[in-house]
Every structure is written in structure tokens, then in C-alpha cells.
Design an enzyme around this catalytic site. Structure first.
Site, mmCIF file in Angstrom:
data_model
loop_
_atom_site.group_PDB
_atom_site.id
_atom_site.type_symbol
_atom_site.label_atom_id
_atom_site.label_comp_id
_atom_site.label_asym_id
_atom_site.label_seq_id
_atom_site.Cartn_x
_atom_site.Cartn_y
_atom_site.Cartn_z
ATOM 1 N N ASP A 29 11.854 9.300 16.425
ATOM 2 C CA ASP A 29 11.143 7.893 16.693
ATOM 3 C C ASP A 29 12.670 7.208 16.225
ATOM 4 O O ASP A 29 12.820 6.382 17.177
ATOM 5 C CB ASP A 29 9.847 7.246 16.419
ATOM 6 C CG ASP A 29 9.876 5.603 17.478
ATOM 7 O OD1 ASP A 29 10.095 5.562 17.962
ATOM 8 O OD2 ASP A 29 9.234 5.295 16.250
ATOM 9 N N HIS A 41 3.095 7.852 22.074
ATOM 10 C CA HIS A 41 3.283 7.267 20.066
ATOM 11 C C HIS A 41 3.933 5.776 20.567
ATOM 12 O O HIS A 41 2.688 5.252 19.091
ATOM 13 C CB HIS A 41 4.706 7.947 19.297
ATOM 14 C CG HIS A 41 5.917 7.857 19.647
ATOM 15 N ND1 HIS A 41 6.865 7.787 20.991
ATOM 16 C CD2 HIS A 41 6.801 6.394 19.430
ATOM 17 C CE1 HIS A 41 7.862 7.181 21.105
ATOM 18 N NE2 HIS A 41 7.796 6.622 20.283
ATOM 19 N N ASP A 50 34.428 16.923 -3.714
ATOM 20 C CA ASP A 50 33.806 17.567 -2.379
ATOM 21 C C ASP A 50 33.716 17.217 -1.250
ATOM 22 O O ASP A 50 33.142 17.497 -0.530
ATOM 23 C CB ASP A 50 32.420 18.289 -2.890
ATOM 24 C CG ASP A 50 32.140 16.593 -3.457
ATOM 25 O OD1 ASP A 50 32.779 15.713 -3.467
ATOM 26 O OD2 ASP A 50 30.201 16.763 -3.676
ATOM 27 N N GLU A 100 0.312 1.043 21.267
ATOM 28 C CA GLU A 100 1.358 -0.679 20.653
ATOM 29 C C GLU A 100 1.542 -1.618 22.084
ATOM 30 O O GLU A 100 1.379 -2.651 21.314
ATOM 31 C CB GLU A 100 2.470 0.219 19.715
ATOM 32 C CG GLU A 100 2.732 -0.832 18.841
ATOM 33 C CD GLU A 100 3.588 -0.890 18.301
ATOM 34 O OE1 GLU A 100 4.567 -1.062 17.543
ATOM 35 O OE2 GLU A 100 3.949 0.431 17.568
ATOM 36 N N ASP A 101 2.097 -0.417 22.499
ATOM 37 C CA ASP A 101 3.495 -1.679 23.245
ATOM 38 C C ASP A 101 2.274 -1.108 25.153
ATOM 39 O O ASP A 101 2.863 -2.167 26.061
ATOM 40 C CB ASP A 101 4.422 -0.827 24.364
ATOM 41 C CG ASP A 101 4.393 -1.086 22.608
ATOM 42 O OD1 ASP A 101 4.150 -2.172 21.224
ATOM 43 O OD2 ASP A 101 6.671 -0.355 22.409
#
Length: 731
Positions: A154, A87, A274, A91-92
Site C-alpha cells: 500500500d 484494504h 562501491d 476506512e474510506d
């Protein structure tokens, strides 16, 4: 999400160990599957990231491996798992989408592209980049919901390891997580992911409140766990006596959820009824209701706290029975009752649809959660302003709280404080536009009426009716807001064109310019010089007061009209000297002599994000970007103008602060001591008992602060005072 990288070659041991763990986990779930593509993706990602480190100093490859482990725990399919490993590569690293498509096919490439951020173009501001990246992700989600599931995994790992980043980035990433990603997880029914994202964001966004609350929860943990163990045992005995097969889980309410409730209801931890909860998981819907009967027969239920989300599921398809009862020792606790399938869907949401079924992109096209997403994409494509898009998105992600009904019995879920106008637009755009009134439970109510759970709403319409600007201040749903804005904008734009034409004609007559002799091409040329696409837009700009007619005419007929002394028409120049009503601490970007004033509705202070709005004849109204009225004003994007804080000055800003506290002696003395220590002057102060809560008090005061940071320090110091329940800045 990418992090900063450094050209250091890390030791591979930990990376190989993590991959072995991932492979072992997947083999246990899918013993017959060929994992060669997964290993291929791992080798490719490891090679691409080999010289990169995370800011923690760990090998970068650890991040995609952890993301993929999270996806494996969700039992996602091979496309999602490979996407998890790859992923961040586009981009990198130097790896391209074409290479990924060639090696792993179009589905993986499309998912990786959907998760990849847009290039950080210089022309984008941070706000624009965020808006465009979210837009891209939403569009990809419609085609393949796996995109957002990978993105959530991610974000979850990045939040778990946020401590390695500088404080400024921690704050920014946590804000985005709390406002966008956690609510998306909620809307997709992924309760487990949403809960962890919220708690991790809370830790960084409200560090002092988080630390105080955790200390308080921890101090009671042993006795709470003992109490829950006893109640769990008692519940199991009672249900098994009735031959109802159950699995009972005990839990203490999540910190962020506790904090929200304390803040919303202005109560202390002891008053959170609660805080302690049991979850009963049984085998059938019939036994869910049978278990509820047994519980209510054994323990006294709290009126108004029984909710049936089995008969009426939440919009994210969550199903469960909720009730709160008074247990042993007079302590209240919550009980949730559901089937195993309901429990799986409540924890995993939309991700539960995979269970390693290859060739599926998840739930069916008619899934309610996907329909919400399609509507989201429809209206977001109409948004031109990135700030408007992001703030409207945050509203739409807000979880529904009110369940209303049409006269025919159809359920219409709406946000809290929604009005009949929201209801009308939820039915159909035409019903909303022509709405002139409403009946709730058979009685006529005002259009600003706040709908409540169970209300039966009938909308009264009139052909030809159009919405009023006032409606923008009443509605809570983006669907209603955007439809109203669109209609008002069209009407206002047409009006501005007409005013601009008349203004130009009147000025032409006064200056002796014959407009009839000016060609259409010349008009379009001058419109282009002012950044207007066509002549009508130039007329509209003149009607809004953005330019002067004389200036336009000078460009059209330079031989007839002398150039104006001032290059552009400006609202009344800022006066100077005694009685100055202009705001010297704010100015329009690049211009020094416009009348600028801070809007009273939000009273922005130095350090806050601000936005200007051109008002006819009054100058530039400046609002905080978080002001509720900003969305109501920004239906005319043409009137938005960039403003900024001027020179560093010593002026202070009056801010109204309301403090909710225990009603006890010495509170005022401690409060004033805190303000003195923070060098904040008190302009006014009024204290009174809280009529709604007999044991509480309200202190309403106006204090002077230099900027947003000082206000945050003051609020944090006040919160640390024993007995303070909440501190809020008010208009």
C-alpha cells in the site's frame, strides 16, 4: 493509506483492464485455483469505491488494484490478495469488518483490520494518531505478518503516485516512509521494497540533493555501464573457466544509498568505491567461496572490505559474500556473491515464505525476524508517551552494523556505536542491570567504549548494582534504554513521593494544619482534582515541583489556610527588563509567566517541533523534539510539559553550521556571497584543512537565522556550491 475523495462517477474502462491484468497474472501462477473469491472481493471493493477519485483524478479503485498487483508479484497467498483489494474499504467506505468477515472469513477480516487506521478522534494530535496507528499495526503483525506486507505494498504504490499530493503531505508521508516503513521492510529482509521506498522518499525529502546527485549519476551513466559490461564479461569468463556455474548481474548503487554514504563519509561521488557493483548468483555455498577465491586471484581486493554474511547472516537473515576490488583502469567496484535461494531471500525477505502455499501465515514462530517483532511489541506496550514511542521505534528499526561475540562464540548483532551496556542487556536484563564493567578482547574498557566488528565481550557484574542516569547517554539499543529508564523512573518516583510527603508535612506544620485529622478519602479527592490517580501520585507531583503544598492544603483545610494569590505553583517567574534570562519567543501553553529557556544541546529555532522538561529550580528547559538528549530526559513522563513558540517576533537565532568542502581557492568567497544573498548574518567563521582527507577543508561558522525555513534555504544554497560535500547543523 487513504487519499481525499470526490463524489464523481469515473469511467470503468481502466479499472476493468487492471483487474483483467491481475487475474491473468494470478492464473499464470495458479492455473488450478478457483479465483471466484478474488473476483467477489474486486466487485465488492469496486462498488464501495465507485464514487471516489484519487487526488490525481483517477478512479480510486486503481489504487487497491495496483496494491494487489504488487502483492501478486510477491507471490502472496489468496488472503493477502483479497486484503489488498479490500484494504481501504473499512476506512474510506460504508463497508464494515463484519460484512468482510461474513463474506471472506476471519483471516481476511483480521488482515483488513490490521491495515486500517484508527478513527481520527479529535482528542488525538497528529503525533498521537501516528503512534497509535503504528502500535495497532505492530500488534496485528505479531498475529499475522501478512498485515505489514499488505501495508508495505500500500505504501509503495502511494509513494509511486505521491506527485499528485500537496507538498506538505508529500513531505510528511515521505518522512514516515523513510523513518518507519522502509526500515521495517529492511528488518523483514525485503530488500527490493526497502530500496524503492528509500529512493522515492529521498526524492521528496531532499529534492535539491536528489536532483544534483541524479544529474551527476546520469552524466556518468554511459561510461559506467560500458565499464560494468566489460567487467561482467571478464568475471563470467574467469568463473566459467573454473567450471563455476554463474549468473552475473550489473548495477549502479541506488541514489539514496549513494547519498547516505557521501553524507556519512563527507566524500564526493568519485570517491564512492562501491558505486558500481556486480552480483554473482551461483548454485551452492561451496561455489560462492570458490567464486570469491577466483575474484581475489584475478583482481586486487581492498583490505577491510571483505564481509562474510553467509557464515554470519544479518539479523534479517540476509546472506551473501561482499568484497570490493580494484578493476581495470584502477576503478574500484563491489562484488556480491550468493546462491539463488539467498538471492530470493535478499530480494523478497519474509514474503518469500509464501509462494502461494495456502493456510500458512508465513515463516515459523522461531524465525529471527519474527522474534525481533515480538520484542518490539513487548517494549512498545510499556511506552506511555507517543513521542517517545515513535522516536524509540525509529532507533530500533535502525539496521544493525556491528557483530560482536560472547566468550562462548555466540554472535550478538548491535547498532553502530553500541556500548558494552547494550551488549549486556542484549544477553539478559539482569546482566545489564548489574553490569559494573567490561572486558573487550581480554582488556578492561570503559562502559562508554564503542564496540567494533569482531569484538569478544565479557561483562563483569555485581549483585545489587543499579544503572546510572549517565548510562542513558551511552546506550544505543531501545532494549537497554527502556530497561534503564524503567529502573531509574521507579527510583526517582519513590524519591519524589518521599520528598513530596515531607514537603506537605513541613508546610502543614507551618500553617497549623493537622494532617492526622484529614481522611484518606479527602486526600484522594484532592489528588483527583489535580489529575492524580492516587495519593502517592499527588505526593510525587509535589516532589517534582508541579504543585505547591500550600495550594493542596488550602483545598484540604480551606478554613485554616487562605487561598494562595497564584493558582498554581510555578518555577521562578520570568524576569523582565535588562539582563532578562527568560526566553521571550517560547512559552508554556496557556501560561505566560514561567521561566523558559532553550537548551544549549540542541538550540531549537522557530519552526522546529519543541518539547519542555521541568527542571528543579531552573524553570522549563526547551529542546527540539529531534534532540538526542530528549530521550535521555523523558524517562520521567511526569516532567514533560507542552510548550509553544510565542508571538511572531523579529529575533534571530544563532546556529552553528559546519561545511565540508574541497580545499580550493574562492570557496570562502562563494560561501559568504550565498549567506549575503539569503540575508543571513555571520557571527563567527573558522576555516581549516581536513586532516582526515588531504583534499578537503572544514568551514565552521555560526550564522543568524529567523527560523527553520531560512536555515533550510541557506543549507540548500550552500550545497549548490561546486565542491561542497556536506552541510550539517551541529550543537
Amino acid at each position: 493509506m487513504s487519499t481525499d475523495v470526490a463524489p464523481v462517477v469515473p469511467a470503468p474502462g481502466l479499472v476493468e483492464q487492471l483487474y483483467a491484468e491481475l487475474e491473468q497474472k494470478i492464473r499464470a501462477l495458479r492455473p488450478k485455483d478457483d479465483l471466484a473469491p478474488l473476483e467477489k472481493a474486486y466487485r465488492m471493493a469496486a462498488e464501495a469505491h465507485k464514487d471516489q477519485l484519487r487526488q490525481s483524478g483517477e478512479p480510486y479503485m486503481i489504487h487497491p488494484l495496483h496494491v494487489t498487483l504488487i502483492l501478486a508479484d510477491m507471490q502472496m497467498d489468496m488472503v493477502a490478495l483479497i486484503t489488498g483489494l479490500l484494504h481501504d474499504t473499512v476506512e474510506d467506505t460504508s463497508l464494515s469488518l463484519e460484512q468482510i468477515k461474513k463474506e471472506f472469513g476471519p483471516e481476511v477480516a483480521a488482515c483488513v483490520d490490521g491495515v486500517t487506521k484508527l478513527s481520527k478522534l479529535k482528542l488525538y494530535s497528529r503525533e498521537e494518531r501516528q503512534a497509535e496507528n503504528v502500535r495497532k499495526m505492530l500488534l496485528a503483525m505479531v498475529d499475522d505478518i501478512r498485515v505489514i506486507i499488505v501495508k508495505l505494498a500500500d505504501r509503495l504504490h502511494n509513494m509511486r503516485t505521491l506527485g499528485a499530493l500537496p507538498p506538505e503531505r508529500q513531505l510528511r508521508i515521505s518522512q514516515e516512509t523513510a523513518e518507519i516503513y522502509a526500515p521495517i521492510a529492511h528488518r523483514l529482509g525485503m530488500g527490493k521494497v526497502r530500496g524503492e521506498l528509500e529512493d522515492l522518499s529521498f526524492r521528496y525529502l531532499e529534492p535539491e540533493a536528489w536532483a544534483d546527485l541524479m544529474r551527476e549519476i546520469e552524466s556518468q551513466r554511459v561510461q559506467n555501464e560500458e565499464y560494468l559490461t566489460k567487467m561482467r564479461h571478464d568475471v563470467e569468463i574467469n568463473l566459467r573457466r573454473e567450471n563455476i556455474p554463474v549468473r552475473v548481474e550489473a548495477r549502479i548503487k541506488r541514489p539514496y544509498s549513494v547519498f547516505q554514504k557521501m553524507k556519512r563519509q563527507k566524500i564526493s561521488l568519485d570517491q564512492v568505491y562501491d558505486l558500481l557493483a556486480l552480483r554473482i548468483v551461483t548454485d551452492s555455498v561451496k561455489n560462492c567461496y570458490a567464486a570469491l577465491g577466483v575474484i581475489h586471484n584475478e583482481w586486487h581486493p581492498i583490505p577491510g572490505r571483505i564481509k562474510d554474511f553467509i557464515a554470519i547472516p544479518r539479523p534479517n537473515l540476509y546472506q551473501s559474500l561482499h568484497t570490493s576490488v580494484i578493476g581495470a583502469g584502477g576503478r574500484s567496484f563491489e562484488i556480491q556473491i550468493r546462491t539463488e535461494e539467498m538471492h530470493r531471500l535478499a530480494e523478497e525477505g519474509i514474503a518469500a515464505h509464501w509462494k502461494y502455499k495456502e493456510g500458512r501465515k508465513g515463516p515459523g514462530a522461531d524465525d529471527q525476524r519474527i522474534n525481533w517483532l515480538r520484542q518490539l511489541v513487548e517494549w512498545q506496550q510499556e511506552m506511555r508517551d507517543p513521542g517517545e514511542f515513535i522516536s524509540t521505534l525509529k532507533v530500533d528499526l535502525y539496521p544493525e552494523e556491528v557483530y560482536t561475540f560472547t566468550p562462548m562464540g555466540k554472535v550478538i548483532p548491535l547498532p553502530r556505536e553500541a556500548t558494552p551496556i547494550d551488549f549486556a542487556y542484549a544477553i539478559h536484563s539482569d546482566v545489564g542491570t548489574t553490569c559494573v564493567g567490561a572486558k573487550v578482547n581480554g582488556r578492561i574498557v570503559p562502559l562508554k567504549y564503542n564496540l567494533k566488528n569482531g569484538d569478544v565481550v565479557e561483562i563483569l557484574t555485581q549483585t545489587g548494582h543499579l544503572p546510572s542516569k549517565d548510562w542513558l547517554g551511552m546506550v544505543k539499543t531501545p532494549r537497554a534504554r527502556n530497561k534503564i529508564k524503567h529502573l531509574i523512573n521507579a527510583t526517582e518516583h519513590a524519591k519524589a513521593i518521599e520528598i513530596g510527603q515531607k514537603y506537605l508535612e513541613r508546610e502543614a506544620r507551618r500553617l497549623g494544619v493537622q494532617l492526622a485529622k484529614i481522611t484518606k478519602a479527602d486526600l484522594e479527592r484532592v489528588a483527583g482534582e489535580y489529575g492524580c490517580g492516587k495519593t502517592e501520585d499527588l505526593h510525587a507531583a509535589l516532589g517534582y515541583g508541579k504543585f505547591s503544598a500550600r495550594q493542596v492544603l488550602q483545598k484540604l483545610a480551606p478554613d485554616t489556610v487562605e487561598a494562595p494569590a497564584v493558582e498554581a505553583l510555578k518555577p521562578t517567574p520570568a524576569p523582565s527588563g535588562p539582563g532578562d534570562s527568560g526566553d521571550l519567543v517560547i512559552k508554556v501553553k496557556g501560561v505566560d509567566d514561567l521561566l523558559v529557556y532553550r537548551a544549549k544541546c540542541c538550540n531549537p529555532i522557530r519552526g522546529e517541533g519543541i518539547v519542555g522538561y521541568v527542571t528543579r529550580g531552573k524553570g522549563i528547559a526547551v529542546h527540539s523534539k529531534n534532540c538526542a538528549n530528549v530521550q535521555n530526559l523523558m524517562y520521567e513522563v511526569e516532567r514533560k510539559i507542552d510548550v509553544e513558540w510565542a508571538r511572531a517576533v523579529t529575533e534571530t537565532f544563532p546556529v552553528r553550521v559546519v561545511v565540508h568542502t574541497d580545499d580550493r581557492p574562492g570557496m570562502l568567497n562563494q560561501l559568504t556571497s550565498v549567506l549575503f544573498a539569503e540575508q543571513s548574518n555571520i557571527r563567527s567563521l573558522e576555516a581549516s584543512s581536513d586532516d582526515k582527507r588531504g583534499d578537503g577543508a572544514i568551514i565552521d561558522m555560526t550564522v543568524e537565522v529567523r527560523d527553520k525555513k531560512q536555515l533550510e534555504r541557506v543549507a540548500a544554497a550552500i550545497r549548490r556550491i561546486s565542491g561542497v560535500r556536506d552541510v550539517e547543523r551541529t550543537e
